[in-house]
Motif scaffolding. Structure first.
Motif, PDB file in Angstrom:
ATOM      1  N   PHE A   1       0.813  -1.207   0.000  1.00 55.01           N
ATOM      2  CA  PHE A   1       0.000   0.000   0.000  1.00 55.01           C
ATOM      3  C   PHE A   1       0.856   1.270   0.000  1.00 55.01           C
ATOM      4  N   GLY A   2       2.180   1.099   0.074  1.00 50.08           N
ATOM      5  CA  GLY A   2       3.081   2.240   0.155  1.00 50.08           C
ATOM      6  C   GLY A   2       3.668   2.354   1.544  1.00 50.08           C
ATOM      7  N   SER A   3       2.914   2.902   2.469  1.00 50.96           N
ATOM      8  CA  SER A   3       3.402   3.043   3.838  1.00 50.96           C
ATOM      9  C   SER A   3       3.220   1.756   4.646  1.00 50.96           C
ATOM     10  N   ILE A   4       2.303   0.898   4.193  1.00 51.80           N
ATOM     11  CA  ILE A   4       2.030  -0.366   4.877  1.00 51.80           C
ATOM     12  C   ILE A   4       1.997  -1.498   3.850  1.00 51.80           C
ATOM     13  N   LYS A   5       2.542  -2.648   4.250  1.00 47.11           N
ATOM     14  CA  LYS A   5       2.461  -3.848   3.430  1.00 47.11           C
ATOM     15  C   LYS A   5       1.669  -4.902   4.188  1.00 47.11           C
ATOM     16  N   ALA A   6       0.732  -5.532   3.508  1.00 44.82           N
ATOM     17  CA  ALA A   6      -0.080  -6.588   4.107  1.00 44.82           C
ATOM     18  C   ALA A   6       0.208  -7.897   3.385  1.00 44.82           C
ATOM     19  N   ASP A   7       0.448  -8.963   4.163  1.00 46.90           N
ATOM     20  CA  ASP A   7       0.757 -10.273   3.594  1.00 46.90           C
ATOM     21  C   ASP A   7      -0.126 -11.327   4.240  1.00 46.90           C
ATOM     22  N   LEU A   8      -0.572 -12.268   3.428  1.00 47.61           N
ATOM     23  CA  LEU A   8      -1.408 -13.366   3.898  1.00 47.61           C
ATOM     24  C   LEU A   8      -0.861 -14.671   3.331  1.00 47.61           C
ATOM     25  N   SER A   9      -0.836 -15.713   4.160  1.00 46.30           N
ATOM     26  CA  SER A   9      -0.293 -16.990   3.689  1.00 46.30           C
ATOM     27  C   SER A   9      -1.068 -18.154   4.270  1.00 46.30           C
ATOM     28  N   TYR A  10      -0.903 -19.308   3.620  1.00 42.04           N
ATOM     29  CA  TYR A  10      -1.431 -20.577   4.111  1.00 42.04           C
ATOM     30  C   TYR A  10      -0.334 -21.615   3.984  1.00 42.04           C
ATOM     31  N   ASP A  11      -0.122 -22.394   5.043  1.00 41.94           N
ATOM     32  CA  ASP A  11       0.842 -23.495   4.940  1.00 41.94           C
ATOM     33  C   ASP A  11       0.270 -24.741   5.586  1.00 41.94           C
ATOM     34  N   HIS A  12       0.703 -25.876   5.095  1.00 38.66           N
ATOM     35  CA  HIS A  12       0.215 -27.173   5.568  1.00 38.66           C
ATOM     36  C   HIS A  12       1.389 -28.144   5.632  1.00 38.66           C
ATOM     37  N   SER A  13       1.428 -28.947   6.689  1.00 36.22           N
ATOM     38  CA  SER A  13       2.457 -29.974   6.819  1.00 36.22           C
ATOM     39  C   SER A  13       1.852 -31.228   7.413  1.00 36.22           C
ATOM     40  N   SER A  14       2.495 -32.370   7.144  1.00 34.02           N
ATOM     41  CA  SER A  14       2.006 -33.640   7.671  1.00 34.02           C
ATOM     42  C   SER A  14       3.177 -34.569   7.944  1.00 34.02           C
ATOM     43  N   ARG A  15       2.995 -35.428   8.938  1.00 37.42           N
ATOM     44  CA  ARG A  15       3.979 -36.462   9.249  1.00 37.42           C
ATOM     45  C   ARG A  15       3.303 -37.504  10.135  1.00 37.42           C
ATOM     46  N   THR A  16       3.895 -38.693  10.218  1.00 42.31           N
ATOM     47  CA  THR A  16       3.378 -39.743  11.093  1.00 42.31           C
ATOM     48  C   THR A  16       4.212 -39.790  12.371  1.00 42.31           C
ATOM     49  N   ASP A  17       3.560 -40.206  13.454  1.00 42.16           N
ATOM     50  CA  ASP A  17       4.194 -40.254  14.761  1.00 42.16           C
ATOM     51  C   ASP A  17       3.757 -41.544  15.437  1.00 42.16           C
ATOM     52  N   ASN A  18       4.694 -42.235  16.099  1.00 43.67           N
ATOM     53  CA  ASN A  18       4.374 -43.482  16.794  1.00 43.67           C
ATOM     54  C   ASN A  18       4.907 -43.421  18.229  1.00 43.67           C
ATOM     55  N   PRO A  19       4.321 -42.582  19.073  1.00 43.17           N
ATOM     56  CA  PRO A  19       4.834 -42.427  20.435  1.00 43.17           C
ATOM     57  C   PRO A  19       4.481 -43.609  21.327  1.00 43.17           C
ATOM     58  N   GLN A  20       5.411 -43.943  22.236  1.00 45.35           N
ATOM     59  CA  GLN A  20       5.122 -44.921  23.272  1.00 45.35           C
ATOM     60  C   GLN A  20       4.231 -44.289  24.339  1.00 45.35           C
ATOM     61  N   LEU A  21       3.308 -45.096  24.883  1.00 43.99           N
ATOM     62  CA  LEU A  21       2.464 -44.576  25.941  1.00 43.99           C
ATOM     63  C   LEU A  21       3.291 -44.285  27.193  1.00 43.99           C
ATOM     64  N   TYR A  22       4.193 -45.212  27.541  1.00 44.36           N
ATOM     65  CA  TYR A  22       5.089 -45.047  28.685  1.00 44.36           C
ATOM     66  C   TYR A  22       6.475 -45.542  28.296  1.00 44.36           C
ATOM     67  N   GLN A  23       7.482 -45.035  28.957  1.00 40.76           N
ATOM     68  CA  GLN A  23       8.858 -45.458  28.677  1.00 40.76           C
ATOM     69  C   GLN A  23       9.172 -46.811  29.289  1.00 40.76           C
ATOM     70  N   VAL A  24       8.364 -47.259  30.246  1.00 38.81           N
ATOM     71  CA  VAL A  24       8.602 -48.498  30.976  1.00 38.81           C
ATOM     72  C   VAL A  24       7.313 -49.301  31.032  1.00 38.81           C
ATOM     73  N   GLY A  25       7.414 -50.617  30.889  1.00 36.74           N
ATOM     74  CA  GLY A  25       6.261 -51.503  31.093  1.00 36.74           C
ATOM     75  C   GLY A  25       5.267 -51.483  29.966  1.00 36.74           C
ATOM     76  N   LEU A  26       4.357 -50.554  29.982  1.00 31.93           N
ATOM     77  CA  LEU A  26       3.337 -50.425  28.924  1.00 31.93           C
ATOM     78  C   LEU A  26       3.940 -49.578  27.802  1.00 31.93           C
ATOM     79  N   THR A  27       4.743 -50.234  26.973  1.00 34.25           N
ATOM     80  CA  THR A  27       5.464 -49.518  25.914  1.00 34.25           C
ATOM     81  C   THR A  27       4.747 -49.613  24.573  1.00 34.25           C
ATOM     82  N   ASN A  28       3.459 -49.924  24.578  1.00 37.04           N
ATOM     83  CA  ASN A  28       2.682 -49.916  23.335  1.00 37.04           C
ATOM     84  C   ASN A  28       2.806 -48.552  22.655  1.00 37.04           C
ATOM     85  N   THR A  29       2.736 -48.568  21.332  1.00 32.80           N
ATOM     86  CA  THR A  29       2.788 -47.320  20.577  1.00 32.80           C
ATOM     87  C   THR A  29       1.454 -47.034  19.912  1.00 32.80           C
TER      88      THR A  29
END
Length: 503
Positions: free
Chosen positions: A457-485
């Motif tokens: 606009f001259g004295s002001i600049k306006a910017d708009l964006s959209y971003d998307h990302s994806s990944r899979t995660d397999n966390p353990q429920l607990y570090q000991v004993g019940l280590t199901n993911t």
């Protein structure tokens, strides 16, 4: 109102502690794409471009590209979708919120001495939200592995005499004593014993072996996770332009983090021979920390249309404090008896230090006059160099060996472009981040794309964006004993608005 008690956990006795493990090390060492709308529309490929407040966080020499003093503020709307599979169960969680993502300014001082090769000096400051810890998921399904293994693993080796209350001693008193003198593991054994999940093999106070009150079979489990908090950074920037081809910069970075996590497991069974048929196990973690790092960067104008950038990020040195609370509730169908073990105690761990890995970034930008540009960034970060300190502490030796064996160097690739039509700018980008884990199963590779536009606009600049990302995660429920993911498909998207103006 109930009185809340505090106990300081002995660090040397924290074998297999829930706090300070490899998942936390990865969490605090990782960054999300965050910053101005222009920066995010091009997937953060700004290492050789500069001239943007968020570009300073990638290459501190980027502030020397500014022609005049300027400021930018940014808001973002973030949406996180988690689709979770756990054995035969499928659940979905969707969370969204508005964040104050970035704010900063640069002051440009052009040289008035025509004989000096130093053409300008720039001072800048920028706040950025490096990583949001806001997250939630529910893992629900039928498993053949019970939470009893968690308590058994901690209990075996702990004398029975430590787990039994004496005259006029409450659950709170003994839980406090164990935390102050025996550590986290003994507290878990105590919860399992007092909750009638485990029994000693012998009534002798010196007994150190235990068996479960829960018969083998199938277990209906629902594990819920809620995380909140962020990792933020204030960058204090200084840069300069030497002659007409070289830009040099340095950032002094002040980091802060806060992370709160609440987990709750509900397990039910109707297995023949089980004396305990329902377990509700709740854990809460609260983490605060602050840290410091440096960045050194340069941008060279190889030709009028080609720029090269190089940045070195030192490790970040964090000082971190953690607190935990726990609660256990069990129920027996046979005896119609419900038992609640609520110590009402806050476990306070001694402050510890975390060194996150450094990073090296190389960048290339091709400019097509006033019509547009293409930019590419490559970053290299060795997550196996993450280190919990003091490194000679027995628990940290164990965790640091896990980090060294299970994490690896990860590369990140970013490419972005911009095309200008009069006062309009059209932008797009793509990024790929390798998993920091050797097996690439615990946390998968990340793929992301972005797009956006801006208007001057001259004295002001306006910017708009959209971003998307994806990944899979397999966390353990607990570090000991019940280590199901749990298998989680994570999808993250943002709509970002920035306003820039001269000052």
């Amino acid at each position: 109102m109930k009185k809340l008690y505090f106990t300081v956990i002995a660090l040397a006795a924290m074998t297999f502690s829930q706090a300070q493990d490899i998942t936390d090390a990865v969490r605090y060492s990782s960054d999300q794409l965050s910053g101005t709308a222009r920066y995010r529309a091009m997937s953060g490929a700004f290492g050789a471009l500069g001239g943007d407040l968020s570009a300073i966080s990638i290459n501190p020499a980027g502030s020397a590209i500014f022609l005049s003093s300027a400021a930018t503020v940014t808001l973002s709307y973030n949406n996180r979708q988690n689709d979770t599979r756990y054995f035969n169960g499928v659940t979905s969680n969707n969370d969204s919120d508005v964040y104050f993502d970035q704010a900063g300014a640069v002051l440009v001082f052009n040289s008035t001495n025509e004989n000096t090769p130093w053409k300008k000096f720039v001072l800048g400051v920028n706040y950025s939200q490096n990583n949001s810890f806001d997250d939630s998921f529910v893992a629900q399904g039928s498993s053949s592995n019970s939470i009893d293994n968690y308590f058994l693993d901690y209990a075996n080796g702990v004398p029975l005499g430590l787990l039994e209350t004496i005259d006029n001693e409450s659950v709170t008193d003994l839980y406090l004593f164990l935390g102050e003198n025996e550590g986290f593991g003994a507290q878990q054994a105590f919860l399992g014993f007092q909750g009638f999940i485990i029994n000693p093999d012998d009534s002798d106070p010196n007994n150190t072996s235990y068996t479960s009150n829960i018969a083998s079979g199938n277990f209906d489990q629902q594990y819920s996770y809620i995380g909140t908090g962020l990792n933020g950074k204030f960058a204090f920037n200084f840069s300069t332009k030497y002659q007409d081809f070289l830009h040099l910069g340095i950032n002094l970075n002040a980091h802060f983090l806060n992370y709160d996590r609440a987990t709750r497991l509900v397990e039910q069974n109707s297995n023949n021979g089980s004396e305990t048929n329902e377990i509700i196990f709740s854990n809460n973690l609260s983490t605060t920390g602050n840290g410091f790092s440096l960045q050194l960067g340069t941008i060279a104008n190889v030709t009028e249309n080609i720029r090269l950038g190089l940045t070195y990020d030192t490790p970040t040195w964090f000082l971190i404090e953690e607190q935990t609370t726990q609660r256990l509730e069990t129920f027996s169908d046979e005896f119609s008896d419900r038992v609640t073990v609520n110590p009402n105690v806050v476990n306070v761990y001694p402050d510890y230090r975390l060194k996150t890995p450094g990073k090296l970034t190389g960048s290339l930008a091709v400019l097509f006059g006033d019509h547009g540009l293409i930019s590419f960034d490559y970053s290299y970060k060795d997550f196996s160099n993450t280190e919990l300190r003091p490194p000679n502490d027995p628990e940290f030796v164990f965790q640091n060996n896990l980090i060294s064996d299970n994490l690896k160097a990860a590369s990140t690739y970013k490419i972005g472009g911009e095309y200008r039509i009069e006062n309009w700018s059209l932008r797009g980008g793509y990024r790929f981040e390798e998993s920091p884990y050797e097996n690439e199963i615990t946390l998968g590779d990340l793929n992301g794309y972005s797009a956006g536009f801006g208007y001057d606009f001259g004295s002001i600049k306006a910017d708009l964006s959209y971003d998307h990302s994806s990944r899979t995660d397999n966390p353990q429920l607990y570090q000991v004993g019940l280590t199901n993911t749990a298998n989680i498909q994570r999808d993250f998207s943002s709509v970002v608005l920035s306003l820039s103006f001269g000052i």
